[in-house]
Each structure stands twice: as structure tokens, then as C-alpha cells.
Design a protein around this motif. Sequence first.
Motif, PDB file in Angstrom:
ATOM      1  N   GLU A 188       0.830  -1.186   0.000  1.00  0.00           N
ATOM      2  CA  GLU A 188       0.000   0.000   0.000  1.00  0.00           C
ATOM      3  C   GLU A 188       0.879   1.255   0.000  1.00  0.00           C
ATOM      4  OE1 GLU A 188      -0.099  -2.491   2.029  1.00  0.00           O
ATOM      5  OE2 GLU A 188      -2.143  -3.293   2.244  1.00  0.00           O
ATOM      6  N   PRO A 189       0.425   2.319  -0.674  1.00  0.00           N
ATOM      7  CA  PRO A 189       1.216   3.551  -0.714  1.00  0.00           C
ATOM      8  C   PRO A 189       1.561   4.040   0.687  1.00  0.00           C
ATOM      9  CG  PRO A 189      -0.621   3.690  -2.246  1.00  0.00           C
ATOM     10  CD  PRO A 189      -0.819   2.433  -1.447  1.00  0.00           C
ATOM     11  N   GLY A 190       2.831   4.370   0.886  1.00  0.00           N
ATOM     12  CA  GLY A 190       3.287   4.910   2.156  1.00  0.00           C
ATOM     13  C   GLY A 190       3.616   3.873   3.210  1.00  0.00           C
ATOM     14  N   GLN A 191       3.407   2.577   2.919  1.00  0.00           N
ATOM     15  CA  GLN A 191       3.695   1.533   3.905  1.00  0.00           C
ATOM     16  C   GLN A 191       4.955   0.784   3.529  1.00  0.00           C
ATOM     17  OE1 GLN A 191       1.507  -2.428   4.633  1.00  0.00           O
ATOM     18  NE2 GLN A 191       0.626  -1.071   6.176  1.00  0.00           N
ATOM     19  N   ASP A 192       5.872   0.654   4.463  1.00  0.00           N
ATOM     20  CA  ASP A 192       7.102  -0.092   4.233  1.00  0.00           C
ATOM     21  C   ASP A 192       6.783  -1.568   4.045  1.00  0.00           C
ATOM     22  OD1 ASP A 192       9.584  -1.696   5.238  1.00  0.00           O
ATOM     23  OD2 ASP A 192      10.335   0.341   4.920  1.00  0.00           O
ATOM     24  N   PRO A 193       7.468  -2.264   3.125  1.00  0.00           N
ATOM     25  CA  PRO A 193       7.195  -3.682   2.917  1.00  0.00           C
ATOM     26  C   PRO A 193       7.324  -4.532   4.179  1.00  0.00           C
ATOM     27  CG  PRO A 193       8.596  -2.837   1.161  1.00  0.00           C
ATOM     28  CD  PRO A 193       8.480  -1.746   2.184  1.00  0.00           C
ATOM     29  N   ALA A 194       8.152  -4.086   5.126  1.00  0.00           N
ATOM     30  CA  ALA A 194       8.400  -4.896   6.318  1.00  0.00           C
ATOM     31  C   ALA A 194       7.417  -4.628   7.454  1.00  0.00           C
ATOM     32  CB  ALA A 194       9.825  -4.642   6.819  1.00  0.00           C
ATOM     33  N   THR A 195       6.504  -3.673   7.282  1.00  0.00           N
ATOM     34  CA  THR A 195       5.616  -3.271   8.373  1.00  0.00           C
ATOM     35  C   THR A 195       4.879  -4.454   8.991  1.00  0.00           C
ATOM     36  OG1 THR A 195       5.274  -1.082   7.389  1.00  0.00           O
ATOM     37  CG2 THR A 195       3.641  -1.834   8.997  1.00  0.00           C
ATOM     38  N   ARG A 196       4.254  -5.258   8.173  1.00  0.00           N
ATOM     39  CA  ARG A 196       3.402  -6.337   8.683  1.00  0.00           C
ATOM     40  C   ARG A 196       4.235  -7.458   9.312  1.00  0.00           C
ATOM     41  NH1 ARG A 196      -1.911  -5.963   6.928  1.00  0.00           N
ATOM     42  NH2 ARG A 196      -2.301  -4.300   5.421  1.00  0.00           N
ATOM     43  N   THR A 197       5.387  -7.724   8.747  1.00  0.00           N
ATOM     44  CA  THR A 197       6.245  -8.768   9.317  1.00  0.00           C
ATOM     45  C   THR A 197       6.766  -8.354  10.682  1.00  0.00           C
ATOM     46  OG1 THR A 197       6.880  -9.570   7.124  1.00  0.00           O
ATOM     47  CG2 THR A 197       8.351 -10.109   8.956  1.00  0.00           C
ATOM     48  N   PHE A 198       7.196  -7.113  10.813  1.00  0.00           N
ATOM     49  CA  PHE A 198       7.669  -6.632  12.115  1.00  0.00           C
ATOM     50  C   PHE A 198       6.531  -6.659  13.141  1.00  0.00           C
ATOM     51  CE2 PHE A 198      11.544  -5.631  10.162  1.00  0.00           C
ATOM     52  CZ  PHE A 198      12.459  -5.159  11.105  1.00  0.00           C
ATOM     53  N   GLN A 199       5.343  -6.264  12.738  1.00  0.00           N
ATOM     54  CA  GLN A 199       4.197  -6.313  13.657  1.00  0.00           C
ATOM     55  C   GLN A 199       3.951  -7.743  14.124  1.00  0.00           C
ATOM     56  OE1 GLN A 199       0.261  -4.416  12.647  1.00  0.00           O
ATOM     57  NE2 GLN A 199      -0.491  -6.528  12.771  1.00  0.00           N
ATOM     58  N   ALA A 200       3.965  -8.678  13.185  1.00  0.00           N
ATOM     59  CA  ALA A 200       3.694 -10.078  13.521  1.00  0.00           C
ATOM     60  C   ALA A 200       4.715 -10.631  14.499  1.00  0.00           C
ATOM     61  CB  ALA A 200       3.675 -10.914  12.248  1.00  0.00           C
ATOM     62  N   LEU A 201       5.973 -10.368  14.261  1.00  0.00           N
ATOM     63  CA  LEU A 201       7.023 -10.889  15.134  1.00  0.00           C
ATOM     64  C   LEU A 201       6.940 -10.275  16.518  1.00  0.00           C
ATOM     65  CD1 LEU A 201      10.004 -10.953  12.630  1.00  0.00           C
ATOM     66  CD2 LEU A 201       8.726 -12.915  13.525  1.00  0.00           C
ATOM     67  N   ARG A 202       6.652  -8.987  16.580  1.00  0.00           N
ATOM     68  CA  ARG A 202       6.524  -8.318  17.879  1.00  0.00           C
ATOM     69  C   ARG A 202       5.375  -8.905  18.677  1.00  0.00           C
ATOM     70  NH1 ARG A 202       3.572  -3.621  17.079  1.00  0.00           N
ATOM     71  NH2 ARG A 202       1.989  -4.519  18.443  1.00  0.00           N
ATOM     72  N   ILE A 203       4.232  -9.105  18.033  1.00  0.00           N
ATOM     73  CA  ILE A 203       3.071  -9.666  18.725  1.00  0.00           C
ATOM     74  C   ILE A 203       3.383 -11.073  19.223  1.00  0.00           C
ATOM     75  CG2 ILE A 203       0.723 -10.529  18.361  1.00  0.00           C
ATOM     76  CD1 ILE A 203       0.273  -8.130  16.508  1.00  0.00           C
ATOM     77  N   HIS A 204       4.056 -11.866  18.382  1.00  0.00           N
ATOM     78  CA  HIS A 204       4.379 -13.241  18.777  1.00  0.00           C
ATOM     79  C   HIS A 204       5.379 -13.280  19.933  1.00  0.00           C
ATOM     80  CE1 HIS A 204       5.390 -17.476  18.548  1.00  0.00           C
ATOM     81  NE2 HIS A 204       6.657 -17.123  18.510  1.00  0.00           N
ATOM     82  N   VAL A 205       6.457 -12.541  19.807  1.00  0.00           N
ATOM     83  CA  VAL A 205       7.519 -12.572  20.821  1.00  0.00           C
ATOM     84  C   VAL A 205       6.983 -12.161  22.190  1.00  0.00           C
ATOM     85  CG1 VAL A 205       9.623 -11.362  21.545  1.00  0.00           C
ATOM     86  CG2 VAL A 205       9.469 -12.317  19.243  1.00  0.00           C
ATOM     87  N   ASN A 206       6.063 -11.201  22.201  1.00  0.00           N
ATOM     88  CA  ASN A 206       5.555 -10.679  23.468  1.00  0.00           C
ATOM     89  C   ASN A 206       4.225 -11.287  23.905  1.00  0.00           C
ATOM     90  OD1 ASN A 206       7.542  -8.424  24.161  1.00  0.00           O
ATOM     91  ND2 ASN A 206       7.044  -7.957  22.031  1.00  0.00           N
ATOM     92  N   GLY A 207       3.696 -12.208  23.100  1.00  0.00           N
ATOM     93  CA  GLY A 207       2.418 -12.827  23.452  1.00  0.00           C
ATOM     94  C   GLY A 207       1.311 -11.806  23.640  1.00  0.00           C
TER      95      GLY A 207
END
Length: 299
Positions: A188-207
Motif C-alpha cells: 500500500e502507498p506509504g507503507q514499508d514492505p516490512a511493516t506487517r512482518t515486524f508487527q507479527a514478530l513483535r506480537i508473537h515474541v511478546n504474546g
Amino acid sequence: MLHEAVNALLHTEADLNGVYVDGTFGRGGHSRLLLSRLGPQGRLIALDRDPAALAAGRSVSDPRFSIHHAQFSDWAEVVRNLGVGPVQGLLLDVGVSSPQIDEAERGFSFRMDGPLDMRMDPTQGESAADFLNRADVRTLTEVIRDYGEERFAGPIAKALVARRESGPPLARTRELAELVARVVKTREPGQDPATRTFQALRIHVNGELEELRCALDRTLEGLSRGGRLAVISFHSLEDRMVKRFIQAHSKDEPDRRAPFAPPRAMPLRAIARIHPSADEVAANPRSRSAVLRVAERVN
């Protein structure tokens, strides 16, 4: 939505001398405003699992305030251990905080290079790097798809495992962001390609989602009648969970065994759903996706 959240909790004069919980202290913006509004008999109990947030909280010198090293899912237990009865309000500002994003060494940001950590409490649990360098393709795909709502989860997971098998393990945020950018060609315009992956990993690591689920469940035992729950969330997974929780416990439910009997009274009443004002979004673009949901304990 600093003022909106505090106003939702302290909605009558009688509330000013109640006991409140800030389950996600962060750097204390909500707590400080709550303390400025509470009466002399009021009390505020704050929690955070981030050592930096705890350090900030210990600088607050107010006899009505205490801060505790705990996950916000444990808020009811902390309150009980302090010998305090049901509380008049619970505030949760969930997700990652701006200071965590802005400190490269915490590993939350794909825009700055730092160690691939992402733990809100760096003293406990598995870092994002450790997880990435042991998980198989299926597990990585599920985490990135389910927690990041990433449609390229499969190709990203395969690229992560291929990188691990062919070279040194991932250790830096920039390495991960560059790997994802090579896989995700459209975004999507203005969104970094890694945005969703970083969000997913953060949510997983921290439960994070399990934390939120547990914290919400405990409102049914820990809030007093007339007490309020206020939750600020920043992405659809969190907001959907809060919305469904409030709906499940606020809509009158008929007894199927006695269809003509009055509906069973529910413990909560939905109060409001609030989005940030245009002025707030202009001043803080990170707030644009925020949603504040408020509910009140009625039974």
C-alpha cells in the motif's frame, strides 16, 4: 487520545476518589493526567513489564501512586495482592510505545538498524532473532500471516529459512527489513514492505494477543459495579478482540430453555468507540489507526 481515555474513566465527581489501574504505564502520560484529576483519596496502580517504563514510573512522587513490574494481564492479581477490592477503572493502551519504537537498540523499528530483539521485557523470553533462527517454514508462515495479516507470509517464511540455511543467522533489524523488501514487491502507498512482518514478530515474541485476552477476561472479576474499562488499540487484531469481548458481555442473552423469560442480564454495557481527532493525527501521525473502546460494568 489522552484526554478522551481519562475523561471516559473519570466521568462523574464520585469517581475522583476511586482506585484505578493503568495496565500499560509506558512513559506515564495517562497516569500523570489521571493523578492530576484524582481526589485526595484516589489511588492509581500502574503496571509495566518494560524496565525503562518502570524507571520512568519510579520518578513519580505521589503517595496515591504505585508502579509494579508485571504484565498487564496480571492486573487483577496485582490489585488483589495489594489488598484492594474491585477497582473503578482499568486503562489499557496496548501495543508498542513510541519510546520503544524510537530506541533502535530495542529492535522494534524497521527504519533504524538495531539488534533484532523486540521484547518489551528484554530480561525475559525469546528474542525475535532467536525465534527467526529456529522456527520452521510452517510456523513462520502462520505467525506472519495470522499476526501480521500479511498475504506474502509464505514467500517471506521461505526466504527467512533459505537465508538461515545459506549464511549467518539474522541478527539486525535492517537485515530483516531488507530481506522482506526483496520478497514483497507491492505494498500500500506509504507503507514499508516490512511493516506487517515486524508487527507479527513483535506480537508473537511478546504474546500480546494472549495478554490482551487475559486482561479483558479479568475485568469481569476486577471491576466494581459502575467501573469502566477503556482500551486503546492500534491495529485491527487488537481492536477486533476488544470489540468482540464487549459485544459478548454486553448484549442481553435470551435463555433458550425458557424463550419467553426475560433475557439474562449481562455484566457490561458498551459506552463508546472513539477515533483520534484530526488535530491529534496531525500532531502525532502514529495515532491515525488508534481506536478507543469504553465499556462499563453494570452487573
